[in-house]
Write a protein that holds these residues in place. Structure first.
Motif, PDB file in Angstrom:
ATOM      1  N   VAL B  18       0.859  -1.182   0.000  1.00  0.00           N
ATOM      2  CA  VAL B  18       0.000   0.000   0.000  1.00  0.00           C
ATOM      3  C   VAL B  18       0.894   1.231   0.000  1.00  0.00           C
ATOM      4  N   PRO B  20       0.463   4.972  -0.422  1.00  0.00           N
ATOM      5  CA  PRO B  20      -0.425   6.128  -0.560  1.00  0.00           C
ATOM      6  C   PRO B  20       0.352   7.399  -0.902  1.00  0.00           C
ATOM      7  N   PHE B  21      -0.279   8.286  -1.634  1.00  0.00           N
ATOM      8  CA  PHE B  21       0.327   9.589  -1.941  1.00  0.00           C
ATOM      9  C   PHE B  21      -0.789  10.575  -2.256  1.00  0.00           C
ATOM     10  N   ARG B  22      -0.414  11.825  -2.397  1.00  0.00           N
ATOM     11  CA  ARG B  22      -1.391  12.878  -2.687  1.00  0.00           C
ATOM     12  C   ARG B  22      -1.221  13.367  -4.122  1.00  0.00           C
ATOM     13  N   ASP B  35      -6.253  11.977  -2.399  1.00  0.00           N
ATOM     14  CA  ASP B  35      -5.308  10.998  -1.865  1.00  0.00           C
ATOM     15  C   ASP B  35      -5.591   9.636  -2.469  1.00  0.00           C
ATOM     16  N   LEU B  36      -4.550   9.001  -2.960  1.00  0.00           N
ATOM     17  CA  LEU B  36      -4.777   7.721  -3.619  1.00  0.00           C
ATOM     18  C   LEU B  36      -3.614   6.762  -3.430  1.00  0.00           C
ATOM     19  N   LEU B  37      -3.728   5.607  -4.068  1.00  0.00           N
ATOM     20  CA  LEU B  37      -2.760   4.529  -3.895  1.00  0.00           C
ATOM     21  C   LEU B  37      -2.161   4.114  -5.235  1.00  0.00           C
ATOM     22  N   GLU B  38      -0.909   3.720  -5.179  1.00  0.00           N
ATOM     23  CA  GLU B  38      -0.251   3.095  -6.323  1.00  0.00           C
ATOM     24  C   GLU B  38      -0.682   1.622  -6.343  1.00  0.00           C
ATOM     25  N   VAL B 139      -9.644   5.513  -4.671  1.00  0.00           N
ATOM     26  CA  VAL B 139      -8.216   5.471  -4.383  1.00  0.00           C
ATOM     27  C   VAL B 139      -7.420   4.586  -5.337  1.00  0.00           C
TER      28      VAL B 139
END
Lengths: 211, 211
Positions: B18, B20-22, B35-38, B139
Protein backbone atom coordinates in the motif's frame (compact mmCIF):
# COMPACT_ATOMS: atom_id res chain seq x y z
CA UNK A 1 -14.70 19.84 -16.17
CA UNK A 2 -11.66 19.16 -18.32
CA UNK A 3 -9.92 22.37 -17.26
CA UNK A 4 -7.38 20.59 -15.08
CA UNK A 5 -3.86 21.99 -14.73
CA UNK A 6 -0.87 22.19 -12.39
CA UNK A 7 -0.87 18.51 -11.52
CA UNK A 8 1.83 17.03 -9.28
CA UNK A 9 2.33 14.26 -6.77
CA UNK A 10 3.32 14.79 -3.12
CA UNK A 11 3.76 12.53 -0.07
CA UNK A 12 0.63 11.66 1.87
CA UNK A 13 0.20 13.94 4.86
CA UNK A 14 -2.06 12.96 7.76
CA UNK A 15 -5.10 12.53 5.54
CA UNK A 16 -8.77 12.58 6.52
CA UNK A 17 -9.56 10.55 3.39
CA UNK A 18 -6.95 7.83 3.12
CA UNK A 19 -6.12 6.18 6.44
CA UNK A 20 -3.82 3.24 5.83
CA UNK A 21 -2.88 0.76 8.52
CA UNK A 22 -1.59 -2.78 8.93
CA UNK A 23 -3.80 -5.71 9.93
CA UNK A 24 -1.77 -8.45 11.66
CA UNK A 25 -3.00 -12.01 12.09
CA UNK A 26 -1.99 -15.64 12.38
CA UNK A 27 -3.53 -18.06 9.88
CA UNK A 28 -2.98 -21.83 10.17
CA UNK A 29 -0.19 -21.08 12.64
CA UNK A 30 1.67 -18.67 10.39
CA UNK A 31 2.04 -14.96 11.21
CA UNK A 32 0.84 -12.73 8.37
CA UNK A 33 -0.09 -9.12 7.76
CA UNK A 34 -2.18 -7.21 5.28
CA UNK A 35 -2.13 -3.47 4.59
CA UNK A 36 -5.47 -1.79 4.12
CA UNK A 37 -7.52 1.38 4.40
CA UNK A 38 -10.25 2.69 6.63
CA UNK A 39 -13.19 3.50 4.32
CA UNK A 40 -16.85 4.44 4.61
CA UNK A 41 -19.78 2.29 3.61
CA UNK A 42 -21.62 3.69 0.60
CA UNK A 43 -24.74 3.64 -1.53
CA UNK A 44 -25.09 3.54 -5.32
CA UNK A 45 -28.21 3.98 -7.38
CA UNK A 46 -29.13 2.84 -10.90
CA UNK A 47 -31.33 5.70 -12.08
CA UNK A 48 -33.40 5.04 -15.22
CA UNK A 49 -35.57 7.75 -16.80
CA UNK A 50 -38.68 5.94 -18.07
CA UNK A 51 -40.05 9.02 -19.87
CA UNK A 52 -37.14 9.08 -22.28
CA UNK A 53 -35.96 5.50 -21.68
CA UNK A 54 -32.45 6.56 -20.77
CA UNK A 55 -30.02 5.52 -18.07
CA UNK A 56 -28.74 8.41 -15.93
CA UNK A 57 -24.99 8.44 -15.28
CA UNK A 58 -22.67 10.90 -13.59
CA UNK A 59 -19.35 11.95 -15.03
CA UNK A 60 -16.46 13.50 -13.14
CA UNK A 61 -12.69 13.89 -13.16
CA UNK A 62 -11.17 11.06 -11.11
CA UNK A 63 -7.51 11.54 -10.16
CA UNK A 64 -7.08 7.77 -9.51
CA UNK A 65 -8.05 6.94 -13.10
CA UNK A 66 -6.10 9.83 -14.59
CA UNK A 67 -2.96 8.90 -12.67
CA UNK A 68 -3.13 5.33 -13.96
CA UNK A 69 -3.11 6.60 -17.56
CA UNK A 70 0.34 8.15 -17.02
CA UNK A 71 3.40 6.07 -17.86
CA UNK A 72 5.53 4.94 -14.91
CA UNK A 73 8.33 7.20 -16.10
CA UNK A 74 6.16 10.31 -16.48
CA UNK A 75 4.62 9.80 -13.04
CA UNK A 76 7.99 10.66 -11.54
CA UNK A 77 8.13 14.08 -13.20
CA UNK A 78 7.90 17.21 -11.04
CA UNK A 79 4.75 18.16 -12.85
CA UNK A 80 2.43 16.07 -15.03
CA UNK A 81 2.50 17.08 -18.70
CA UNK A 82 -1.13 18.02 -19.36
CA UNK A 83 -0.57 18.28 -23.11
CA UNK A 84 0.62 14.69 -23.29
CA UNK A 85 -2.04 13.53 -20.82
CA UNK A 86 -5.25 15.52 -21.30
CA UNK A 87 -7.67 15.60 -18.36
CA UNK A 88 -10.27 13.79 -20.48
CA UNK A 89 -8.34 10.57 -19.75
CA UNK A 90 -9.47 10.81 -16.15
CA UNK A 91 -13.17 11.51 -16.72
CA UNK A 92 -15.12 8.55 -15.37
CA UNK A 93 -18.65 7.42 -16.22
CA UNK A 94 -20.33 6.12 -13.07
CA UNK A 95 -23.60 5.41 -11.34
CA UNK A 96 -24.92 7.98 -8.87
CA UNK A 97 -23.30 7.16 -5.51
CA UNK A 98 -22.24 8.56 -2.16
CA UNK A 99 -20.71 7.60 1.15
CA UNK A 100 -22.72 6.94 4.31
CA UNK A 101 -21.39 9.61 6.63
CA UNK A 102 -24.63 10.97 8.09
CA UNK A 103 -26.88 9.64 10.79
CA UNK A 104 -29.72 8.90 8.35
CA UNK A 105 -31.17 5.73 6.88
CA UNK A 106 -29.38 4.19 3.94
CA UNK A 107 -32.46 4.78 1.77
CA UNK A 108 -32.61 8.45 2.77
CA UNK A 109 -28.94 8.92 1.86
CA UNK A 110 -29.58 7.24 -1.50
CA UNK A 111 -32.58 9.55 -2.09
CA UNK A 112 -30.45 12.62 -1.34
CA UNK A 113 -27.68 11.49 -3.69
CA UNK A 114 -30.14 11.07 -6.58
CA UNK A 115 -31.28 14.66 -6.01
CA UNK A 116 -27.84 16.20 -5.43
CA UNK A 117 -26.02 14.45 -8.23
CA UNK A 118 -28.75 13.82 -10.83
CA UNK A 119 -31.39 16.45 -9.97
CA UNK A 120 -34.32 14.01 -9.61
CA UNK A 121 -36.64 14.28 -6.62
CA UNK A 122 -37.53 10.70 -5.72
CA UNK A 123 -39.24 9.13 -2.73
CA UNK A 124 -37.66 6.47 -0.58
CA UNK A 125 -40.51 4.21 -1.77
CA UNK A 126 -39.24 4.60 -5.37
CA UNK A 127 -36.02 2.82 -4.42
CA UNK A 128 -35.80 -0.89 -5.15
CA UNK A 129 -32.99 -2.63 -3.29
CA UNK A 130 -30.78 -4.66 -5.63
CA UNK A 131 -28.20 -6.01 -3.23
CA UNK A 132 -25.32 -5.23 -0.89
CA UNK A 133 -21.75 -6.41 -1.31
CA UNK A 134 -18.18 -5.53 -0.34
CA UNK A 135 -16.58 -2.62 -2.20
CA UNK A 136 -13.36 -4.59 -2.59
CA UNK A 137 -11.32 -7.47 -1.24
CA UNK A 138 -7.85 -5.93 -1.29
CA UNK A 139 -7.49 -2.67 0.61
CA UNK A 140 -11.17 -1.70 0.96
CA UNK A 141 -13.87 -3.97 2.32
CA UNK A 142 -16.67 -1.57 3.21
CA UNK A 143 -20.28 -2.32 2.35
CA UNK A 144 -21.91 -0.88 -0.74
CA UNK A 145 -25.70 -0.96 -1.02
CA UNK A 146 -27.16 -0.87 -4.54
CA UNK A 147 -30.60 0.44 -5.42
CA UNK A 148 -32.62 0.75 -8.62
CA UNK A 149 -34.83 3.76 -9.18
CA UNK A 150 -37.11 4.67 -12.08
CA UNK A 151 -37.64 8.40 -12.62
CA UNK A 152 -39.72 10.53 -15.00
CA UNK A 153 -39.03 13.93 -16.54
CA UNK A 154 -41.54 15.41 -14.03
CA UNK A 155 -39.28 14.40 -11.17
CA UNK A 156 -36.37 16.46 -12.49
CA UNK A 157 -36.56 19.43 -10.09
CA UNK A 158 -32.92 20.50 -10.00
CA UNK A 159 -29.89 20.53 -12.21
CA UNK A 160 -27.86 18.00 -10.24
CA UNK A 161 -24.09 18.16 -10.47
CA UNK A 162 -23.25 17.59 -6.81
CA UNK A 163 -22.76 19.89 -3.85
CA UNK A 164 -19.90 22.02 -2.49
CA UNK A 165 -16.81 21.69 -4.68
CA UNK A 166 -18.06 18.76 -6.72
CA UNK A 167 -17.91 19.17 -10.50
CA UNK A 168 -20.25 16.50 -11.83
CA UNK A 169 -22.02 16.23 -15.20
CA UNK A 170 -25.24 14.29 -15.62
CA UNK A 171 -25.11 12.08 -18.72
CA UNK A 172 -27.82 9.95 -20.33
CA UNK A 173 -27.51 6.81 -22.45
CA UNK A 174 -30.08 4.76 -24.35
CA UNK A 175 -30.23 0.97 -23.95
CA UNK A 176 -28.48 0.38 -27.32
CA UNK A 177 -25.77 2.84 -26.26
CA UNK A 178 -25.25 0.89 -23.03
CA UNK A 179 -24.97 -2.35 -24.98
CA UNK A 180 -22.48 -0.73 -27.34
CA UNK A 181 -20.43 0.56 -24.41
CA UNK A 182 -20.19 -2.94 -22.93
CA UNK A 183 -18.71 -4.24 -26.19
CA UNK A 184 -15.87 -1.70 -26.10
CA UNK A 185 -12.40 -2.86 -27.06
CA UNK A 186 -10.91 0.05 -25.10
CA UNK A 187 -10.54 0.11 -21.31
CA UNK A 188 -13.72 1.67 -19.96
CA UNK A 189 -13.29 4.61 -17.58
CA UNK A 190 -15.86 3.03 -15.26
CA UNK A 191 -15.59 0.92 -12.11
CA UNK A 192 -16.91 -2.68 -11.81
CA UNK A 193 -19.86 -1.53 -9.68
CA UNK A 194 -21.13 0.50 -12.66
CA UNK A 195 -20.68 -2.47 -14.99
CA UNK A 196 -22.49 -4.77 -12.55
CA UNK A 197 -25.35 -2.26 -12.43
CA UNK A 198 -25.57 -2.11 -16.23
CA UNK A 199 -25.54 -5.90 -16.61
CA UNK A 200 -28.17 -6.19 -13.87
CA UNK A 201 -30.35 -3.65 -15.66
CA UNK A 202 -29.95 -5.31 -19.08
CA UNK A 203 -30.77 -8.71 -17.59
CA UNK A 204 -33.72 -7.78 -15.38
CA UNK A 205 -35.23 -4.52 -16.60
CA UNK A 206 -34.24 -3.47 -20.11
CA UNK A 207 -36.67 -5.64 -22.09
CA UNK A 208 -39.75 -3.79 -20.92
CA UNK A 209 -38.29 -0.50 -22.20
CA UNK A 210 -37.37 -1.72 -25.66
CA UNK A 211 -39.67 -0.86 -28.56
CA UNK B 1 -8.73 -21.47 6.26
CA UNK B 2 -10.81 -20.23 9.20
CA UNK B 3 -8.02 -20.84 11.71
CA UNK B 4 -7.23 -17.15 12.15
CA UNK B 5 -6.05 -15.85 15.51
CA UNK B 6 -3.96 -13.14 17.19
CA UNK B 7 -5.41 -10.30 15.16
CA UNK B 8 -4.42 -6.69 15.84
CA UNK B 9 -3.98 -3.40 14.07
CA UNK B 10 -0.71 -1.47 13.78
CA UNK B 11 0.45 1.69 11.99
CA UNK B 12 1.41 1.33 8.35
CA UNK B 13 5.18 0.95 8.00
CA UNK B 14 6.88 1.63 4.66
CA UNK B 15 4.77 -0.92 2.81
CA UNK B 16 5.51 -2.65 -0.48
CA UNK B 17 1.75 -3.22 -0.94
CA UNK B 18 0.00 0.00 0.00
CA UNK B 19 1.74 3.11 -1.29
CA UNK B 20 -0.42 6.13 -0.56
CA UNK B 21 0.33 9.59 -1.94
CA UNK B 22 -1.39 12.88 -2.69
CA UNK B 23 -2.35 13.98 -6.20
CA UNK B 24 -2.52 17.78 -6.45
CA UNK B 25 -4.30 19.65 -9.26
CA UNK B 26 -6.17 22.77 -10.21
CA UNK B 27 -9.65 22.31 -11.69
CA UNK B 28 -11.62 25.26 -13.08
CA UNK B 29 -9.11 27.58 -11.37
CA UNK B 30 -9.46 26.01 -7.94
CA UNK B 31 -6.60 24.15 -6.22
CA UNK B 32 -7.62 20.64 -5.14
CA UNK B 33 -6.02 17.43 -3.99
CA UNK B 34 -6.95 13.77 -3.89
CA UNK B 35 -5.31 11.00 -1.87
CA UNK B 36 -4.78 7.72 -3.62
CA UNK B 37 -2.76 4.53 -3.89
CA UNK B 38 -0.25 3.10 -6.32
CA UNK B 39 -1.72 -0.23 -7.47
CA UNK B 40 -1.03 -2.89 -10.11
CA UNK B 41 -3.18 -3.66 -13.12
CA UNK B 42 -4.83 -7.06 -12.86
CA UNK B 43 -6.66 -9.84 -14.65
CA UNK B 44 -9.79 -11.74 -13.60
CA UNK B 45 -11.27 -14.83 -15.18
CA UNK B 46 -14.81 -16.22 -15.18
CA UNK B 47 -14.15 -19.98 -15.20
CA UNK B 48 -17.11 -22.22 -16.06
CA UNK B 49 -16.86 -26.02 -15.99
CA UNK B 50 -19.02 -27.23 -18.88
CA UNK B 51 -18.70 -30.91 -17.90
CA UNK B 52 -20.55 -30.35 -14.66
CA UNK B 53 -22.15 -27.00 -15.58
CA UNK B 54 -20.70 -25.24 -12.58
CA UNK B 55 -19.05 -21.86 -12.06
CA UNK B 56 -15.60 -22.03 -10.46
CA UNK B 57 -14.96 -19.55 -7.65
CA UNK B 58 -12.10 -19.03 -5.24
CA UNK B 59 -12.58 -18.46 -1.54
CA UNK B 60 -10.06 -16.88 0.82
CA UNK B 61 -9.76 -14.95 4.06
CA UNK B 62 -9.71 -11.24 3.23
CA UNK B 63 -8.58 -8.94 6.06
CA UNK B 64 -10.25 -5.92 4.43
CA UNK B 65 -13.67 -7.58 4.56
CA UNK B 66 -13.13 -9.04 8.03
CA UNK B 67 -12.04 -5.69 9.43
CA UNK B 68 -15.19 -4.03 8.12
CA UNK B 69 -17.34 -6.53 10.02
CA UNK B 70 -15.92 -5.27 13.33
CA UNK B 71 -17.73 -2.47 15.16
CA UNK B 72 -15.95 0.89 15.27
CA UNK B 73 -15.51 0.50 19.02
CA UNK B 74 -14.06 -3.02 18.85
CA UNK B 75 -11.61 -2.00 16.12
CA UNK B 76 -9.79 0.11 18.67
CA UNK B 77 -9.12 -2.84 21.00
CA UNK B 78 -5.55 -4.05 21.46
CA UNK B 79 -6.54 -7.36 20.03
CA UNK B 80 -9.59 -8.36 17.98
CA UNK B 81 -11.96 -10.71 19.83
CA UNK B 82 -12.03 -13.75 17.55
CA UNK B 83 -14.90 -15.34 19.50
CA UNK B 84 -17.12 -12.34 18.84
CA UNK B 85 -15.90 -11.99 15.26
CA UNK B 86 -15.19 -15.44 13.77
CA UNK B 87 -12.82 -15.54 10.80
CA UNK B 88 -15.66 -16.85 8.62
CA UNK B 89 -16.93 -13.25 8.41
CA UNK B 90 -13.89 -12.39 6.30
CA UNK B 91 -14.04 -15.31 3.85
CA UNK B 92 -14.74 -13.86 0.40
CA UNK B 93 -16.16 -15.58 -2.66
CA UNK B 94 -14.42 -14.25 -5.76
CA UNK B 95 -13.53 -14.90 -9.36
CA UNK B 96 -10.05 -16.23 -10.13
CA UNK B 97 -7.78 -13.18 -10.42
CA UNK B 98 -4.22 -11.92 -10.13
CA UNK B 99 -2.07 -8.86 -10.52
CA UNK B 100 0.04 -8.14 -13.59
CA UNK B 101 3.52 -8.03 -12.12
CA UNK B 102 5.43 -10.16 -14.63
CA UNK B 103 6.77 -9.35 -18.05
CA UNK B 104 4.30 -11.65 -19.81
CA UNK B 105 1.21 -11.09 -21.93
CA UNK B 106 -2.04 -10.40 -20.11
CA UNK B 107 -3.51 -13.61 -21.55
CA UNK B 108 -0.55 -15.66 -20.33
CA UNK B 109 -0.92 -14.23 -16.83
CA UNK B 110 -4.64 -15.07 -16.90
CA UNK B 111 -3.84 -18.61 -18.05
CA UNK B 112 -1.38 -19.05 -15.17
CA UNK B 113 -3.88 -17.77 -12.60
CA UNK B 114 -6.51 -20.29 -13.74
CA UNK B 115 -3.97 -23.07 -13.21
CA UNK B 116 -2.52 -21.80 -9.93
CA UNK B 117 -5.78 -20.87 -8.24
CA UNK B 118 -8.30 -23.26 -9.81
CA UNK B 119 -6.13 -26.15 -11.05
CA UNK B 120 -7.33 -26.10 -14.66
CA UNK B 121 -4.81 -26.25 -17.50
CA UNK B 122 -6.22 -23.97 -20.21
CA UNK B 123 -4.76 -22.57 -23.41
CA UNK B 124 -4.55 -18.86 -24.11
CA UNK B 125 -6.89 -19.59 -27.05
CA UNK B 126 -9.54 -20.80 -24.55
CA UNK B 127 -9.75 -17.28 -23.10
CA UNK B 128 -12.53 -15.03 -24.39
CA UNK B 129 -11.97 -11.35 -23.59
CA UNK B 130 -15.00 -9.79 -21.90
CA UNK B 131 -13.79 -6.25 -21.30
CA UNK B 132 -11.36 -4.00 -19.46
CA UNK B 133 -12.30 -1.32 -16.97
CA UNK B 134 -10.92 0.65 -14.02
CA UNK B 135 -10.69 -1.21 -10.72
CA UNK B 136 -12.07 1.81 -8.87
CA UNK B 137 -12.62 5.55 -9.04
CA UNK B 138 -11.67 6.54 -5.50
CA UNK B 139 -8.22 5.47 -4.38
CA UNK B 140 -7.44 2.84 -7.03
CA UNK B 141 -7.74 3.40 -10.78
CA UNK B 142 -5.68 0.56 -12.25
CA UNK B 143 -6.92 -1.46 -15.21
CA UNK B 144 -8.61 -4.79 -14.73
CA UNK B 145 -8.97 -7.12 -17.73
CA UNK B 146 -11.80 -9.66 -17.61
CA UNK B 147 -11.83 -12.97 -19.45
CA UNK B 148 -14.28 -15.85 -19.79
CA UNK B 149 -13.02 -19.40 -19.99
CA UNK B 150 -14.89 -22.69 -20.37
CA UNK B 151 -13.14 -25.71 -18.87
CA UNK B 152 -13.86 -29.45 -18.70
CA UNK B 153 -13.10 -32.04 -16.02
CA UNK B 154 -10.27 -33.32 -18.27
CA UNK B 155 -8.48 -30.00 -17.95
CA UNK B 156 -8.27 -30.28 -14.15
CA UNK B 157 -4.59 -31.23 -13.80
CA UNK B 158 -3.79 -29.75 -10.40
CA UNK B 159 -5.50 -29.01 -7.13
CA UNK B 160 -5.36 -25.24 -7.35
CA UNK B 161 -5.35 -23.24 -4.16
CA UNK B 162 -2.71 -20.68 -5.06
CA UNK B 163 1.05 -20.53 -4.67
CA UNK B 164 3.46 -19.63 -1.86
CA UNK B 165 1.58 -18.61 1.28
CA UNK B 166 -1.82 -18.34 -0.36
CA UNK B 167 -4.63 -20.29 1.32
CA UNK B 168 -7.33 -20.52 -1.33
CA UNK B 169 -10.25 -22.94 -1.66
CA UNK B 170 -11.82 -23.75 -5.01
CA UNK B 171 -15.61 -23.64 -4.82
CA UNK B 172 -18.25 -24.56 -7.42
CA UNK B 173 -21.80 -23.28 -7.85
CA UNK B 174 -24.59 -24.30 -10.20
CA UNK B 175 -26.49 -21.70 -12.23
CA UNK B 176 -29.52 -21.84 -9.88
CA UNK B 177 -27.16 -21.39 -6.92
CA UNK B 178 -25.68 -18.28 -8.57
CA UNK B 179 -29.16 -16.88 -9.15
CA UNK B 180 -30.06 -17.59 -5.54
CA UNK B 181 -26.88 -15.88 -4.32
CA UNK B 182 -27.72 -12.73 -6.29
CA UNK B 183 -31.10 -12.50 -4.51
CA UNK B 184 -29.46 -12.47 -1.07
CA UNK B 185 -30.83 -10.12 1.55
CA UNK B 186 -27.50 -10.26 3.38
CA UNK B 187 -24.38 -8.33 2.35
CA UNK B 188 -22.46 -10.62 0.01
CA UNK B 189 -18.80 -11.19 0.87
CA UNK B 190 -17.91 -10.58 -2.77
CA UNK B 191 -16.60 -7.57 -4.67
CA UNK B 192 -18.50 -5.83 -7.51
CA UNK B 193 -16.17 -7.33 -10.14
CA UNK B 194 -17.42 -10.80 -9.15
CA UNK B 195 -21.03 -9.65 -9.34
CA UNK B 196 -20.46 -8.06 -12.74
CA UNK B 197 -18.96 -11.34 -13.93
CA UNK B 198 -21.95 -13.33 -12.66
CA UNK B 199 -24.48 -10.97 -14.27
CA UNK B 200 -22.49 -11.05 -17.52
CA UNK B 201 -22.50 -14.86 -17.46
CA UNK B 202 -26.23 -15.10 -16.68
CA UNK B 203 -27.05 -12.64 -19.45
CA UNK B 204 -24.78 -13.96 -22.20
CA UNK B 205 -23.88 -17.58 -21.49
CA UNK B 206 -26.08 -19.32 -18.92
CA UNK B 207 -29.00 -20.24 -21.19
CA UNK B 208 -27.07 -22.74 -23.23
CA UNK B 209 -26.14 -24.64 -20.07
CA UNK B 210 -29.63 -24.88 -18.63
CA UNK B 211 -31.53 -28.15 -19.09
Amino acid sequence: MEDVTNMYISPLPDSPYVKPFRFNYTQNGKAKSWDLLEVHDSVAIVVFNITRKRMIFVKQFRPAIYYNCISLEDRRANKIDEKKYPASLGIALEMCAGIIDKNKSIEEIAREEVLEECGYEVKVSNLEKILSYRSGVGVEGAKQHFFYCEVTDDMKTAQGGGVDDEIIDVVEKTIPEIEEMLKSQETLASPPSCLFALMWFLHHKADKFRQ
